[in-house]
Scaffold this motif. Sequence first.
Motif, PDB file in Angstrom:
ATOM      1  N   MET A 244       1.010 -56.381  36.499  1.00 29.29           N
ATOM      2  CA  MET A 244       1.320 -57.266  37.628  1.00 29.29           C
ATOM      3  C   MET A 244       1.793 -56.445  38.826  1.00 29.29           C
ATOM      4  SD  MET A 244       3.195 -60.442  35.663  1.00 29.29           S
ATOM      5  CE  MET A 244       3.556 -61.266  37.221  1.00 29.29           C
ATOM      6  N   GLY A 245       2.660 -55.476  38.579  1.00 26.47           N
ATOM      7  CA  GLY A 245       3.108 -54.612  39.669  1.00 26.47           C
ATOM      8  C   GLY A 245       1.980 -53.758  40.216  1.00 26.47           C
ATOM      9  N   LEU A 248      -0.177 -55.742  42.596  1.00 24.64           N
ATOM     10  CA  LEU A 248       0.423 -55.890  43.923  1.00 24.64           C
ATOM     11  C   LEU A 248       0.270 -54.608  44.740  1.00 24.64           C
ATOM     12  CD1 LEU A 248       3.706 -57.834  43.028  1.00 24.64           C
ATOM     13  CD2 LEU A 248       1.612 -58.740  44.065  1.00 24.64           C
ATOM     14  N   TYR A 251      -3.278 -54.361  45.901  1.00 27.48           N
ATOM     15  CA  TYR A 251      -3.553 -55.270  47.025  1.00 27.48           C
ATOM     16  C   TYR A 251      -3.025 -54.683  48.325  1.00 27.48           C
ATOM     17  CZ  TYR A 251      -4.088 -59.660  49.547  1.00 27.48           C
ATOM     18  OH  TYR A 251      -4.462 -60.628  50.454  1.00 27.48           O
ATOM     19  N   TRP A 252      -1.863 -54.035  48.253  1.00 22.02           N
ATOM     20  CA  TRP A 252      -1.313 -53.380  49.443  1.00 22.02           C
ATOM     21  C   TRP A 252      -2.189 -52.202  49.854  1.00 22.02           C
ATOM     22  CZ3 TRP A 252       0.344 -48.293  49.792  1.00 22.02           C
ATOM     23  CH2 TRP A 252       0.997 -47.934  50.974  1.00 22.02           C
TER      24      TRP A 252
END
Length: 437
Positions: A244-245, A248, A251-252
């Motif tokens: 999950m991290g 993210l 995506y960044w």
Amino acid sequence: MFQAPHGYTRSPLPRARQQEPAPRTPAPTVADTPGPAVRRSAERMPNQHPVSTERDAFFDNAKYLAIVLVAVAHSWEPVMDGSRATKALYLLVYSFHMPAFIIISGYFSRSFAARPHQIKRLVTGIAVPYVLFELAYSLFKRYADDSPGHPISLLDPWYLTWFLAALFVWRLTTPIWRALRHPLPVALAVAALASLTPDIGDDLNLQRVLQFLPYFVLGLCLKPEHFQLVRRREVRLLAVPLFMGAALVAYWAATRMRPGWLYHGSSAQQLDAPWWSGPVMTFALFGCSLLLSAGFLAWVPRRRMWFTVLGTGTICGYLLHGFLVKGAVFAGLFDSYPWLTSATGKIALSVLAAAAVTVLCTPPVRRLFRFATEPEMGWAFGRDGDGGNGSPGAAAPAAGPAKAAPIPASVSAPAPAPAPDRQSAGQAVGASSGISR
């Protein structure tokens, strides 16, 4: 009769009874002789665990799932422009799917010592498929993409074939890495130096060979207990927040990071970055890829699944799915059907790619293309390359019976040797080609 003193007469002694001869044991016949696998188990040293002759479903499952991710990620390449979410998923998958594949390939190369039968498998399982598929892909590019000037060169791998060239070099240098006291730091230093050296050249895609090298060396250093660690329940639970991290972060990075960093095929200068960023990214990506590979392996099923058998044929899935992906691009499929760039179209592409590579890994397809992926080529090798007496490369037994020397009780039994290097490129790629124990 002997007369003793004082008038006593000694009684005669009873006749000695002849000892009966021991029953003769008939010589063992061929049917009574245990096979090589049974003999290895029966003749093991004291306190030594028996050598398992069964395949571990865990590794076959891991290779199949990794090759599915490879095919799905390749299907995203033509449609990810303009979609930040798709590019983020692409970066996430690319950060661990090939590293995990290469780690497994290195793990199953631990026993490579350049013996004659191992050299034979290196040639027939990796070198020959590389030559055949490099020629096939080059001709496919020429005629399917209307590019008659596309060069045909065995020194410049195109598209998927770079992995076979890299696996050939890695495995050939395995004895060197096994001899070093600290091989992983040395491999990381080599990869870092390669990332800031733009003049290495394109021969055999040497940048990728050197920058992916630490993952292969890491596999050489791993032991079975290390894979037992990632199978623990707490590691599987920790893998959920880890991914999950990572999603993210991906995506960044989708709008800030060039995918070329994850291809490991270019130096920092070639990616328009300062030279010092090459070593920094080498160590940073190695740490990230190592964590995500561990998380991926933690989710791999340990028991036998319906797709376990497909893990033995991943060489076909790896080498053949590229014709489907590139064929769709050369045919203009993505330009003719714009809906494929929508969310629904991308999901359909992902399912189609997973289904296609699954079919390409099935035993019938593997048998059909065995002439190219796992050729026998017994005519090209001598007796030493074929091995003998039930084990590859075994020396001929000496004439006459020989007694085994007794082993003192004070001498401890040696640790079990690494699994025999019996994998072809198909069992290593999938290295695989890389890549049965």
